[in-house]
Design a protein around this motif. Structure first.
Motif, short mmCIF file in Angstrom:
data_model
loop_
_atom_site.label_atom_id
_atom_site.label_comp_id
_atom_site.label_asym_id
_atom_site.label_seq_id
_atom_site.Cartn_x
_atom_site.Cartn_y
_atom_site.Cartn_z
N VAL A 65 0.84 -1.19 0.00
CA VAL A 65 0.00 0.00 0.00
C VAL A 65 0.88 1.25 0.00
N ILE A 66 0.59 2.16 -0.90
CA ILE A 66 1.13 3.52 -0.86
C ILE A 66 -0.07 4.44 -1.07
N ARG A 67 -0.30 5.33 -0.11
CA ARG A 67 -1.44 6.23 -0.25
C ARG A 67 -1.20 7.25 -1.35
N GLY A 68 0.06 7.58 -1.60
CA GLY A 68 0.39 8.53 -2.65
C GLY A 68 1.88 8.50 -2.93
N GLY A 69 2.30 9.22 -3.93
CA GLY A 69 3.71 9.33 -4.27
C GLY A 69 4.11 10.78 -4.39
N ARG A 70 5.32 11.11 -3.99
CA ARG A 70 5.78 12.49 -4.03
C ARG A 70 6.86 12.65 -5.09
N MET A 71 6.64 13.58 -5.99
CA MET A 71 7.66 13.90 -6.98
C MET A 71 8.60 14.95 -6.40
N LEU A 72 9.87 14.84 -6.69
CA LEU A 72 10.87 15.79 -6.23
C LEU A 72 11.37 16.59 -7.43
N ASN A 73 12.05 17.68 -7.15
CA ASN A 73 12.54 18.55 -8.23
C ASN A 73 13.87 19.13 -7.80
N GLU A 74 14.88 19.05 -8.68
CA GLU A 74 16.23 19.42 -8.27
C GLU A 74 16.40 20.88 -7.87
N PRO A 75 15.97 21.86 -8.68
CA PRO A 75 16.25 23.23 -8.25
C PRO A 75 15.34 23.75 -7.14
N THR A 76 14.14 23.17 -6.99
CA THR A 76 13.18 23.77 -6.08
C THR A 76 13.07 23.09 -4.72
N TYR A 77 13.79 22.03 -4.47
CA TYR A 77 13.72 21.36 -3.17
C TYR A 77 14.98 21.69 -2.36
N PHE A 486 1.78 20.79 -0.38
CA PHE A 486 1.68 19.48 -1.04
C PHE A 486 3.03 19.03 -1.58
N THR A 487 4.10 19.48 -0.93
CA THR A 487 5.45 19.08 -1.30
C THR A 487 6.22 18.68 -0.05
N VAL A 488 7.16 17.78 -0.21
CA VAL A 488 8.08 17.45 0.88
C VAL A 488 8.84 18.70 1.30
N GLU A 489 9.18 19.51 0.32
CA GLU A 489 9.97 20.71 0.59
C GLU A 489 9.28 21.63 1.58
N TYR A 490 7.98 21.80 1.46
CA TYR A 490 7.27 22.72 2.35
C TYR A 490 7.40 22.26 3.81
N SER A 491 7.24 20.97 4.05
CA SER A 491 7.37 20.45 5.41
C SER A 491 8.78 20.61 5.94
N VAL A 492 9.77 20.30 5.11
CA VAL A 492 11.17 20.41 5.56
C VAL A 492 11.54 21.86 5.78
N ARG A 493 11.08 22.75 4.91
CA ARG A 493 11.37 24.18 5.09
C ARG A 493 10.74 24.71 6.38
N SER A 494 9.54 24.25 6.69
CA SER A 494 8.90 24.69 7.94
C SER A 494 9.72 24.24 9.14
N ALA A 495 10.27 23.03 9.08
CA ALA A 495 11.08 22.51 10.19
C ALA A 495 12.37 23.31 10.35
N MET A 496 13.03 23.61 9.24
CA MET A 496 14.26 24.38 9.31
C MET A 496 13.98 25.79 9.84
N THR A 497 12.89 26.40 9.38
CA THR A 497 12.51 27.73 9.85
C THR A 497 12.26 27.73 11.35
N ALA A 498 11.52 26.73 11.83
CA ALA A 498 11.18 26.66 13.25
C ALA A 498 12.42 26.48 14.11
N VAL A 499 13.27 25.56 13.74
CA VAL A 499 14.47 25.28 14.54
C VAL A 499 15.40 26.48 14.56
#
Length: 531
Positions: A65-77, A486-499
């Motif tokens: 089971v995979i509920r969804g898949g995340r596409m990544l992008n080199e310059p924007t992540y 709706f991107t992995v980047e948004y979650s990771v950026r929020s974590a870096m910002t918070a820390v």
């Protein structure tokens, strides 16, 4: 209950509520950039597994089971690559996860040859976007409009009806899961953030992919690295409330209330400790069906519930109702197919011209369900046997009756979904064998695109709310200027910002890539829009 005695009383501790990628990244940044001891970091997760939306389960001959898949992008992540550059690969000693993903993408580049299929089973010529003059003018005006002026406007309040019949819309909407009633502000941000990909939207050649599903390729390596640093996980732990103390304009988290099994308890938080909460979850209360049952549509769970509670008593904590109170417009359904016969994969390769793992979403543009499927490189799971293949699909209009099944997708069991899929492909002769040798697990996700719902300023709280001394919010429902949800980047950026903000770390957070400032990107986008 969580054992606080494992940490010395004088040492700063950190508590992450939610075990998704934002919390895992935040824990890594605390250790790498904040100098914290891993043993003083606790991750509290309601489910029995970390990873949040970056999931992937199954083993051996069991169903996957995979509920969804995340596409990544080199310059924007930018923040994601910053993190993964320091996470060791599980499979390749001396390589980082970032290296591993880039090497894999270079070895298996994406170049879709059958992005859209019409009702006659013909591959659509998607080099032509299908824009009218009015569509181009509306797009141009949107890009120069301010977010304040757009406010809570929906996409279909900005564009004419014709826009939603263009090749561009079918490709863009299914690639990112946009609906016409979603936020025009978020759509605008996407157009700017991924403008450099506009000229190759027909092939998705700019997509970077992980060797396995994102749980195996991203979550598992981070989790193993955190475990080596001593980070502690408390699974099946539900946080029910957080108490704050405040004087003047300051407010400080001082107590976490939680429940484990049938027991309740609390964690006392000192002023120098840190608390991070992933407010809201796009995969909250997802439900899995089976071959003989349809998934159930559920309501809010612990993440949105806690956000509701905190926002009601703390100013500046956002407006969760804007995202969680309209499930009919934020839900859709996906499905995972475990194949024990290679026939379907062979048929797909013959039809699309793409070897497995080199294509992208194949979307049936005239499907009543607006169904799409994708064949990832195999194996897609770390423990997947050689004689098993797994693919994934989803539908954006699952409340409509199918073209080949006289039911809505939401009413269908797993056994009924292949009938619709094979009907569109004209693989009907293969359907009996596919049903005999495959298992289909549908998944209903009530909040999967809730982060796209129309919003106004203040609905999404700042990562560190004004006056907060030791508390931050993480994830898809926080406000990060210029970036897209709706991107992995948004979650990771929020974590870096918070820390970085809570610890006053004097390091630059990577700035979002601004392709719109590149003459080359602008020229390529103009040429594409005129096709």
């Amino acid at each position: 209950m969580l054992n606080q005695e494992k940490c010395n009383a004088h040492e700063r501790k950190a508590y992450f509520i939610g075990g998704g990628i934002a919390s895992l990244a935040g824990a890594a940044f605390l250790i790498r950039d904040g100098g914290m001891e891993g043993r003083n970091i606790h991750i509290l997760e309601d489910l029995g597994i970390n990873g949040g939306a970056l999931d992937g389960i199954g083993s051996g001959n069991q169903d996957y089971v995979i509920r969804g898949g995340r596409m990544l992008n080199e310059p924007t992540y930018e923040c994601t690559w910053n993190l993964l550059a320091d996470i060791p690969s599980i499979d390749r000693p001396g390589k980082s996860v970032k290296d591993e993903i880039h090497d894999f993408t270079a070895q298996y580049p994406t170049h879709a040859k059958a992005r859209l299929i019409d009702r006659t089973r013909q591959v659509v010529d998607v080099k032509h976007m299908g824009f009218s003059y009015e569509d181009r003018m509306d797009m141009s005006r949107l890009l120069i409009k301010s977010e304040e002026d757009l406010g809570a406007k929906r996409i279909n309040e900005w564009f004419s009806e014709h826009f939603f019949s263009t090749n561009f819309w079918y490709m863009w909407a299914t690639m990112f899961a946009f609906q016409p009633w979603h936020s025009a502000v978020e759509f605008r941000r996407y157009m700017i953030r991924f403008m450099h990909e506009f000229h190759r939207i027909d092939t998705l050649a700019g997509v970077a992919r992980t060797p396995y599903n994102q749980y195996d390729s991203i979550v598992l390596p981070i989790q193993k690295w955190l475990e080596k640093q001593g980070v502690q996980y408390s699974l099946n732990t539900t946080v029910t409330d957080i108490d704050f103390a405040g004087e003047g304009s300051k407010r400080t988290a001082e107590r976490i209330h939680l429940r484990q099994a049938n027991h309740t308890g609390e964690i006392l938080v000192s002023p120098e400790d840190l608390v991070f909460f992933t407010n809201g979850s796009m995969t909250e209360n997802s439900d899995l069906g089976g071959m003989d049952r349809a998934p159930v549509l559920k309501d809010k769970g612990p993440s949105f519930g806690l956000w509701d509670k905190l926002s009601a008593k703390q100013p500046g904590f956002g407006n969760p109702a804007a995202f969680s109170n309209n499930i009919t417009q934020s839900k859709w359904e996906s499905f995972t197919v475990t194949c024990r016969n290679p026939l379907f994969f062979r048929r797909m390769e013959e039809f699309t011209g793409n070897k497995t793992g080199t294509g992208a979403l194949v979307t049936f543009k005239d499907s009543n369900w607006l169904m799409s499927v994708v064949l990832a490189h195999q194996p897609h799971f770390r423990n997947q046997p050689d004689d098993i293949q797994v693919f994934w699909g989803y539908s954006l209009a699952g409340d409509q009756k199918g073209n080949y099944v006289d039911k809505t997708m939401a009413e269908c069991t797993g056994a009924e979904i292949p009938t619709e899929l094979c009907g569109h492909f004209r693989f009907t002769d293969d359907l009996p064998l596919l049903l005999e040798t495959s298992d289909v697990i549908p998944c209903m996700m009530p909040f999967i695109t809730s982060q796209f719902m129309p919003r106004v300023k203040g609905d999404r709280p700042d990562v560190v709310p004004e006056g907060s001394t030791n508390f931050a919010l993480l994830g898809q429902y926080t406000e990060i200027p210029e970036d897209v949800v709706f991107t992995v980047e948004y979650s990771v950026r929020s974590a870096m910002t918070a820390v970085y903000k809570l610890l006053n770390i004097e390091k630059d957070i990577p700035q979002p890539y601004k392709g719109q400032h590149s003459p080359k990107v602008l020229f390529e986008s103009l040429v594409t829009a005129l096709r």
